[in-house]
Design a protein around this motif. Structure first.
Motif, PDB file in Angstrom:
ATOM      1  N   THR A  25      49.684 -11.337  19.290  1.00 52.25           N
ATOM      2  CA  THR A  25      50.488 -10.345  18.602  1.00 52.25           C
ATOM      3  C   THR A  25      51.314  -9.522  19.570  1.00 52.25           C
ATOM      4  OG1 THR A  25      48.684  -8.765  18.666  1.00 52.25           O
ATOM      5  CG2 THR A  25      48.825 -10.149  16.723  1.00 52.25           C
ATOM      6  N   HIS A  29      52.220  -4.141  17.391  1.00 56.51           N
ATOM      7  CA  HIS A  29      51.398  -4.562  16.265  1.00 56.51           C
ATOM      8  C   HIS A  29      49.921  -4.436  16.617  1.00 56.51           C
ATOM      9  CE1 HIS A  29      55.261  -6.294  15.295  1.00 56.51           C
ATOM     10  NE2 HIS A  29      54.851  -6.524  14.064  1.00 56.51           N
ATOM     11  N   ALA A 110      50.556  -8.582  11.531  1.00 58.28           N
ATOM     12  CA  ALA A 110      51.934  -8.219  11.188  1.00 58.28           C
ATOM     13  C   ALA A 110      51.985  -7.446   9.871  1.00 58.28           C
ATOM     14  CB  ALA A 110      52.805  -9.474  11.109  1.00 58.28           C
ATOM     15  N   ALA A 114      53.423  -3.760   9.336  1.00 56.01           N
ATOM     16  CA  ALA A 114      54.555  -3.560   8.427  1.00 56.01           C
ATOM     17  C   ALA A 114      54.225  -2.554   7.328  1.00 56.01           C
ATOM     18  CB  ALA A 114      54.978  -4.897   7.813  1.00 56.01           C
ATOM     19  N   ASP A 137      60.337  -9.269   6.480  1.00 57.17           N
ATOM     20  CA  ASP A 137      60.140  -8.724   7.834  1.00 57.17           C
ATOM     21  C   ASP A 137      58.871  -9.291   8.468  1.00 57.17           C
ATOM     22  OD1 ASP A 137      62.414  -7.187   7.463  1.00 57.17           O
ATOM     23  OD2 ASP A 137      61.316  -5.288   7.179  1.00 57.17           O
ATOM     24  N   THR A 141      58.718 -11.663  11.710  1.00 62.54           N
ATOM     25  CA  THR A 141      57.911 -11.275  12.879  1.00 62.54           C
ATOM     26  C   THR A 141      57.021 -12.427  13.318  1.00 62.54           C
ATOM     27  OG1 THR A 141      57.916  -8.953  12.247  1.00 62.54           O
ATOM     28  CG2 THR A 141      56.154  -9.665  13.701  1.00 62.54           C
TER      29      THR A 141
END
Length: 144
Positions: A25, A29, A110, A114, A137, A141
């Motif tokens: 990641t 994040h 993610a 988000a 999004d 990602t």
């Protein structure tokens, strides 16, 4: 985890979360996930004394629930609404290095980022995004 040559230590064994959640990641994040595990995300409860905790922020909020439902449908996984701690335990089954485990780990991290980012934007007066934009999004990602 490294950032500009400096080691950032994140205790990943808390609540049974395997280190692999942090392996693939982006640093931002992983940091938000680590904060959430540590109980350091400032939810509405901590900020304004409203009733919001990690369970509500990430899972019980209708917006979050729609995001999770859509992402699980894209991955052909059944969505079962869980608590924060139950979800961390559930993620234990995806601790391996198989492609499916890595993708699910990426989706989880993610998505946490988000959803937190979107709630934070709302809190600070930004115009809300609809869930389809947030889902796009997240997918972007993961694929980037």
């Amino acid at each position: 985890m490294y950032c500009d040559g400096r080691m950032i230590h994140m205790e990943s064994s808390l609540f049974g979360v395997h280190r692999s959640l942090f392996d693939f990641t982006a640093l931002g994040h992983a940091f938000i996930l680590w904060l959430a595990i540590q109980g350091g995300i400032y939810t509405q409860t901590k900020l304004l004394s409203f009733v919001e905790d990690l369970d509500h922020l990430f899972f019980a909020c209708p917006f979050s629930e729609r995001v999770w439902n859509a992402l699980h449908a894209k991955c052909n996984l059944p969505w079962v609404q869980r608590s924060w701690l139950d979800t961390l335990s559930w993620m234990e089954q995806f601790r391996g290095r198989s492609i499916s485990s890595i993708v699910i780990q990426l989706i989880f991290v993610a998505s946490i980022y988000a959803i937190w980012h979107e709630r934070n934007a709302w809190t600070h007066g930004e115009a809300p995004k609809n869930e389809s934009t947030v889902i796009q999004d997240i997918v972007f990602t993961i694929c980037a």
